[in-house]
Design an enzyme around this catalytic site. Structure first.
Site, PDB file in Angstrom:
ATOM      1  N   TYR A 135       0.901  -1.217   0.133  1.00 57.74           N
ATOM      2  CA  TYR A 135       0.038   0.238  -0.029  1.00 57.74           C
ATOM      3  C   TYR A 135       0.890   1.293  -0.173  1.00 57.74           C
ATOM      4  O   TYR A 135       1.886   1.405   0.762  1.00 57.74           O
ATOM      5  CB  TYR A 135      -1.101   0.034   1.248  1.00 57.74           C
ATOM      6  CG  TYR A 135      -1.937   1.140   1.415  1.00 57.74           C
ATOM      7  CD1 TYR A 135      -2.859   1.495   0.506  1.00 57.74           C
ATOM      8  CD2 TYR A 135      -1.652   2.116   2.255  1.00 57.74           C
ATOM      9  CE1 TYR A 135      -3.746   2.426   0.685  1.00 57.74           C
ATOM     10  CE2 TYR A 135      -2.388   3.279   2.624  1.00 57.74           C
ATOM     11  CZ  TYR A 135      -3.434   3.511   1.802  1.00 57.74           C
ATOM     12  OH  TYR A 135      -4.169   4.820   1.868  1.00 57.74           O
TER      13      TYR A 135
ATOM     14  N   ASP B 130       9.118   2.539  -0.068  1.00 60.67           N
ATOM     15  CA  ASP B 130       8.318   3.086   0.668  1.00 60.67           C
ATOM     16  C   ASP B 130       8.405   2.988   2.143  1.00 60.67           C
ATOM     17  O   ASP B 130       8.148   1.894   2.583  1.00 60.67           O
ATOM     18  CB  ASP B 130       6.749   2.801   0.283  1.00 60.67           C
ATOM     19  CG  ASP B 130       5.728   3.605   1.015  1.00 60.67           C
ATOM     20  OD1 ASP B 130       5.899   4.078   2.084  1.00 60.67           O
ATOM     21  OD2 ASP B 130       4.700   3.356   0.564  1.00 60.67           O
TER      22      ASP B 130
ATOM     23  N   LYS C 130       5.103   9.136   9.399  1.00 61.41           N
ATOM     24  CA  LYS C 130       4.729   8.715  10.299  1.00 61.41           C
ATOM     25  C   LYS C 130       5.996   9.132  11.574  1.00 61.41           C
ATOM     26  O   LYS C 130       5.751  10.304  12.156  1.00 61.41           O
ATOM     27  CB  LYS C 130       4.582   7.136  10.548  1.00 61.41           C
ATOM     28  CG  LYS C 130       3.756   6.486   9.529  1.00 61.41           C
ATOM     29  CD  LYS C 130       3.256   5.116   9.630  1.00 61.41           C
ATOM     30  CE  LYS C 130       2.193   4.547   8.841  1.00 61.41           C
ATOM     31  NZ  LYS C 130       0.997   4.879   9.163  1.00 61.41           N
TER      32      LYS C 130
END
Length: 462
Positions: free
Chosen positions: A181, A274, A302
């Site tokens: 994702y 990623d 994050k």
């Protein structure tokens, strides 16, 4: 209204007040099972109203508990390794706002820095010195990054990265991996794992065919599947989560990552990691430091915002100089480089760089996952899983799990019951079989003991 109440046994531990450190956080467990009642009346009332105000009652789909059953608890506050709901229940938290809370929730040092920054303003929309400070910290830490552009989310970072790799190479084809994702941009919602898999959606309605016609999918940990897709030297980039967290926890083989690097070099294809989830979590320099494989471009988020909205993409200087205003590839953001996010990120990285940080994460997390797996197998369940530093996960399947197709063999119905019963015993886990879990510097061995004790009880009842 009748109260919503669940009875359960909870192996509790006596807890110290949260501190900003981790090495001295040791407490004496009571290790005594006591009868308690989980009241969810207020959570139920708030969530019922939320469903009339927001689609599904949430601001992000996986929070709705669709795949685990029941209703979500509504948070009131968080501190250290714990979250507290509006009904006054306390939980050991292994979600950590989906990864950012690596120093523990509401860390005192981060909060103090934020209070000072708040006095200067919440947003500038102009350059600030702390952007330079955090940029230098990221560049010094992450092997692939020579220049960096800050954004406001991991999705936004991946959107900018996608446009960048196409602009730099002059190619349009993108290779991603089934179950990985990279945010909810149209071009990535192809076999995307995470919330898409949780809800059973193959892709997403509303995504035009033209947006995904140049996105092709390979199989994770299968180098041959990638070779077939890049052999014509027409791919702009191969993009992957270097450790999958959005199909559950799936680590790569080092040979797979090294093979991707070699393959990309041979075909003029950019390699993109990623690291929104793995960055500064599995090692200070991310997965690329941990595995010793350097991509061309990296996306982050994050942890680098210390719990505030943030994202970033960076890479080789010659690639990043394509980004406006240095180059012609346009990307912008009103709140990018927000002074509060920069401040929280700086303090978080300072804490992580201290001696013993990652040793603590490795010790706590490996003990946690090994205890859960041992408890499951002793009770006769097929389980497999693992961890790297402060990231972990397990599946209700014999395994091994090396790609999304393997993960999809998991008993998700059993996971749903497991999740609810652990919640009832004071343990808050990601509400999906297809999500990784996270620990923090605030988690103690006593937290792990209480979690394993709860797991043993639940496995025996499943």
């Amino acid at each position: 209204m009748m109260q919503n109440v669940v009875s359960f046994g909870l192996c509790a531990a006596a807890l110290l007040a949260p501190t900003s450190g981790f090495a001295t956080r040791r407490v004496t467990p009571t290790a005594v099972a006591e009868s308690v009642r989980l009241t969810t009346t207020k959570s139920s009332e708030i969530f019922s109203e939320a469903k009339t105000l927001m689609p599904g009652g949430v601001s992000s789909p996986v929070r709705a508990f669709k795949s685990v059953g029941g209703e979500p608890i509504v948070f009131d506050k968080v501190k250290g390794a714990y979250c507290y709901d509006v009904d006054g229940n306390k939980f050991i938290d292994y979600v950590g706002t989906w990864g950012p809370a690596i120093c523990g929730h509401a860390n005192d040092e981060v909060n103090d820095a934020l209070r000072e920054a708040l006095e200067k303003g919440t947003s500038f929309g102009a350059p600030s010195a702390n952007e330079n400070v955090l940029a230098k910290m990221v560049i010094d830490a992450v092997p692939s990054v020579e220049m960096v552009r800050f954004t406001n989310s991991g999705t936004e970072a991946c959107m900018g990265m996608l446009r960048l790799v196409r602009a730099f190479t002059g190619r349009e084809k993108i290779v991603k991996f089934e179950g990985c994702y990279h945010g909810h941009a149209d071009g990535f919602l192809v076999k995307a794992g995470s919330g898409v898999a949780t809800l059973g959606l193959p892709d997403s309605p509303g995504v035009p065919g033209a947006a995904t016609k140049d996105t092709v999918c390979a199989t994770y940990n299968d180098l041959a599947s990638v070779e077939e897709l890049v052999k014509d030297k027409d791919a702009a980039a191969v993009i992957l989560e270097p450790v999958v967290g959005n199909s559950g926890f799936i680590p790569p083989t080092k040979e797979f990552l090294e093979g991707l690097r070699k393959l990309c070099d041979e075909t003029g294809t950019l390699l993109v990691f990623d690291e929104v989830m793995t960055g500064f979590r599995i090692a200070y320099g991310g997965a690329q430091e941990y595995f010793g494989v350097t991509p061309d471009v990296t996306t982050m988020g994050k942890v680098i915002g210390g719990g505030l909205p943030v994202g970033a993409y960076g890479g080789r200087k010659d690639i990043m100089e394509m980004v406006a205003p240095a180059g012609p590839m346009y990307q912008a953001g009103t709140l990018s480089g927000n002074p509060l996010a920069m401040t929280a990120g700086i303090k978080t990285l300072e804490i992580l760089k201290r001696e013993g940080s990652y040793e603590h994460l490795e010790k706590i997390t490996s003990r946690l996952i090994n205890g859960i797996l041992e408890a499951g197998r002793e009770a006769g369940h097929d389980v497999c899983g693992g961890s790297i530093s402060g990231m972990f996960g397990f599946f209700f399947t014999k395994g091994p799990v090396s790609c999304f197709a393997d993960a999809a063999q998991s008993d998700t119905e059993k996971f749903g019951r497991w999740h609810r019963m652990m919640l009832e015993r004071g343990v808050y886990l990601a509400p999906s079989q297809y999500e990784a879990g996270f620990t923090s510097l605030a988690h103690t061995e006593e937290d792990v003991d209480a979690t394993i004790a709860a797991a043993k009880e639940v496995f025996a009842l499943l």
